[in-house]
Design a protein around this motif. Structure first.
Motif, PDB file in Angstrom:
ATOM      1  N   UNK A 132       0.902  -1.084   0.256  1.00 42.99           N
ATOM      2  CA  UNK A 132       0.034  -0.270  -0.005  1.00 42.99           C
ATOM      3  C   UNK A 132       0.458   1.682   0.036  1.00 42.99           C
ATOM      4  N   UNK A 133       1.524   0.806  -1.139  1.00 40.97           N
ATOM      5  CA  UNK A 133       2.166   2.415  -1.264  1.00 40.97           C
ATOM      6  C   UNK A 133       2.138   3.530  -2.322  1.00 40.97           C
ATOM      7  N   UNK A 134       1.648   4.342  -2.335  1.00 40.19           N
ATOM      8  CA  UNK A 134       1.627   5.582  -3.500  1.00 40.19           C
ATOM      9  C   UNK A 134       3.445   5.793  -3.970  1.00 40.19           C
ATOM     10  N   UNK A 135       3.632   5.615  -3.655  1.00 41.18           N
ATOM     11  CA  UNK A 135       4.910   5.969  -4.309  1.00 41.18           C
ATOM     12  C   UNK A 135       6.132   7.233  -3.755  1.00 41.18           C
ATOM     13  N   UNK A 136       6.488   8.188  -4.551  1.00 39.21           N
ATOM     14  CA  UNK A 136       6.945   9.207  -3.766  1.00 39.21           C
ATOM     15  C   UNK A 136       8.054   9.282  -5.322  1.00 39.21           C
ATOM     16  N   UNK A 137       8.937  10.118  -4.595  1.00 41.23           N
ATOM     17  CA  UNK A 137      10.373  10.869  -5.650  1.00 41.23           C
ATOM     18  C   UNK A 137      10.766   9.658  -6.025  1.00 41.23           C
ATOM     19  N   UNK A 138      11.153   9.818  -7.332  1.00 33.67           N
ATOM     20  CA  UNK A 138      11.414   8.739  -9.098  1.00 33.67           C
ATOM     21  C   UNK A 138      12.856   8.125  -8.759  1.00 33.67           C
ATOM     22  N   UNK A 139      13.473   9.455  -8.309  1.00 28.23           N
ATOM     23  CA  UNK A 139      15.205   8.589  -7.911  1.00 28.23           C
ATOM     24  C   UNK A 139      15.501   7.758  -6.975  1.00 28.23           C
ATOM     25  N   UNK A 140      14.571   7.900  -6.018  1.00 30.47           N
ATOM     26  CA  UNK A 140      14.589   7.067  -4.886  1.00 30.47           C
ATOM     27  C   UNK A 140      14.140   5.474  -5.344  1.00 30.47           C
ATOM     28  N   UNK A 141      12.756   5.479  -5.757  1.00 26.56           N
ATOM     29  CA  UNK A 141      12.541   4.423  -6.357  1.00 26.56           C
ATOM     30  C   UNK A 141      13.400   3.576  -6.854  1.00 26.56           C
ATOM     31  N   UNK A 142      13.651   4.753  -7.990  1.00 25.82           N
ATOM     32  CA  UNK A 142      15.320   3.755  -9.078  1.00 25.82           C
ATOM     33  C   UNK A 142      16.119   3.066  -7.552  1.00 25.82           C
ATOM     34  N   UNK A 143      16.705   4.220  -7.124  1.00 22.35           N
ATOM     35  CA  UNK A 143      17.377   3.329  -6.272  1.00 22.35           C
ATOM     36  C   UNK A 143      17.512   2.551  -5.481  1.00 22.35           C
ATOM     37  N   UNK A 144      16.617   2.344  -4.585  1.00 25.60           N
ATOM     38  CA  UNK A 144      16.061   1.372  -3.993  1.00 25.60           C
ATOM     39  C   UNK A 144      16.041   0.195  -4.713  1.00 25.60           C
ATOM     40  N   UNK A 145      15.340  -0.075  -6.767  1.00 28.42           N
ATOM     41  CA  UNK A 145      15.423  -1.244  -7.159  1.00 28.42           C
ATOM     42  C   UNK A 145      17.143  -1.576  -7.632  1.00 28.42           C
ATOM     43  N   UNK A 146      18.177  -0.446  -7.741  1.00 31.39           N
ATOM     44  CA  UNK A 146      18.919  -1.286  -8.358  1.00 31.39           C
ATOM     45  C   UNK A 146      19.923  -1.313  -6.737  1.00 31.39           C
ATOM     46  N   UNK A 147      19.659  -1.026  -6.187  1.00 34.41           N
ATOM     47  CA  UNK A 147      20.079  -1.856  -4.107  1.00 34.41           C
ATOM     48  C   UNK A 147      19.436  -3.199  -4.260  1.00 34.41           C
ATOM     49  N   UNK A 148      18.426  -3.471  -4.594  1.00 40.63           N
ATOM     50  CA  UNK A 148      17.787  -4.705  -4.100  1.00 40.63           C
ATOM     51  C   UNK A 148      18.462  -5.728  -5.127  1.00 40.63           C
ATOM     52  N   UNK A 149      18.343  -5.140  -6.954  1.00 43.44           N
ATOM     53  CA  UNK A 149      19.058  -6.163  -7.469  1.00 43.44           C
ATOM     54  C   UNK A 149      20.475  -6.331  -7.450  1.00 43.44           C
ATOM     55  N   UNK A 150      21.112  -5.668  -6.388  1.00 43.13           N
ATOM     56  CA  UNK A 150      22.579  -5.795  -5.797  1.00 43.13           C
ATOM     57  C   UNK A 150      22.337  -7.186  -4.819  1.00 43.13           C
ATOM     58  N   UNK A 151      21.970  -7.078  -4.248  1.00 44.04           N
ATOM     59  CA  UNK A 151      21.751  -8.295  -3.157  1.00 44.04           C
ATOM     60  C   UNK A 151      21.110  -9.338  -3.765  1.00 44.04           C
ATOM     61  N   UNK A 152      20.572  -9.573  -4.668  1.00 51.01           N
ATOM     62  CA  UNK A 152      19.802 -10.594  -5.419  1.00 51.01           C
ATOM     63  C   UNK A 152      18.658 -11.375  -4.568  1.00 51.01           C
TER      64      UNK A 152
END
Length: 209
Positions: free
Chosen positions: A62-82
């Motif tokens: 249940x998240x409406x989102x937020x700043x674009x770059x934070x979402x992309x940074x989280x995605x990159x971190x999640x992918x790096x950690x597999x």
């Protein structure tokens, strides 16, 4: 279903009047990191502080989102950690982008969905193209090239209140004019699996606190 409708009603109140400035709520429950509510500027650092070696899956709820770059940074971190990702309820905008970081990506159940739309640089209801190339490259990378130019263009062209909603087994194309979004939005003939949004259609049990 009534719970989902109430949650979505609260989502659109948030989008209309502005989201709270507080950070995303995050906690670890077993092998899952549960992240809910609006994404804020400090949430990448919040994620790094909260995650533990035991975490295998990040659950966005249940998240409406937020700043674009934070979402992309989280995605990159999640992918790096597999890590894997799961969405429970609704996950919009930068939340849906962060979700794409999972090496395995699932929805918790058939009522949950992800919402993708354009980028907005002001209070104008029309999307901005300023970061279009960067966003396209991000989508290509995170989907393994499965997200087509046509689908990305559809996301980026959406005015405020419009979005593409991906469920496990249906996709809805909301223009923003529908009275009861996403329930009365027309269907779109590309599934979440075909678009590279999901990797698996099985339900996922989300851990309690």
């Amino acid at each position: 279903m009534n719970h989902v409708k109430r949650s979505i009603g609260l989502l659109f109140i948030t989008l209309l009047f502005g989201a709270a400035a507080s950070a995303m709520e995050m906690h670890v429950a077993g092998d899952q990191l549960i992240a809910s509510s609006y994404i804020s500027e400090g949430d990448y650092a919040n994620f790094i502080r909260t995650i533990t070696p035991a975490v295998k899956t990040v659950v966005f709820t249940n998240s409406p989102g937020g700043p674009r770059l934070i979402g992309q940074d989280l995605a990159e971190e999640i992918r790096q950690r597999k890590l894997s990702t799961v969405a429970l309820g609704y996950c919009f905008s930068s939340c849906a982008n962060a979700f794409l970081g999972g090496v395995e990506r699932r929805l918790a159940n058939s009522e949950s969905f992800l919402g993708y739309h354009g980028n907005y640089s002001s209070r104008s209801r029309w999307p901005s193209r300023r970061f279009g190339g960067e966003v396209k490259n991000f989508y290509y990378k995170m989907s393994g090239g499965k997200l087509s130019d046509e689908m990305i263009e559809l996301f980026l062209s959406k005015p405020q209140k419009g979005y593409v909603a991906f469920y496990q087994r249906k996709t809805l194309n909301c223009t923003g004019t529908e009275e009861k979004r996403p329930f009365d939005c027309p269907t779109f003939p590309v599934s979440a699996i075909e678009a590279g949004i999901l990797t698996d259609l099985s339900d996922v049990a989300v851990n309690e606190r």
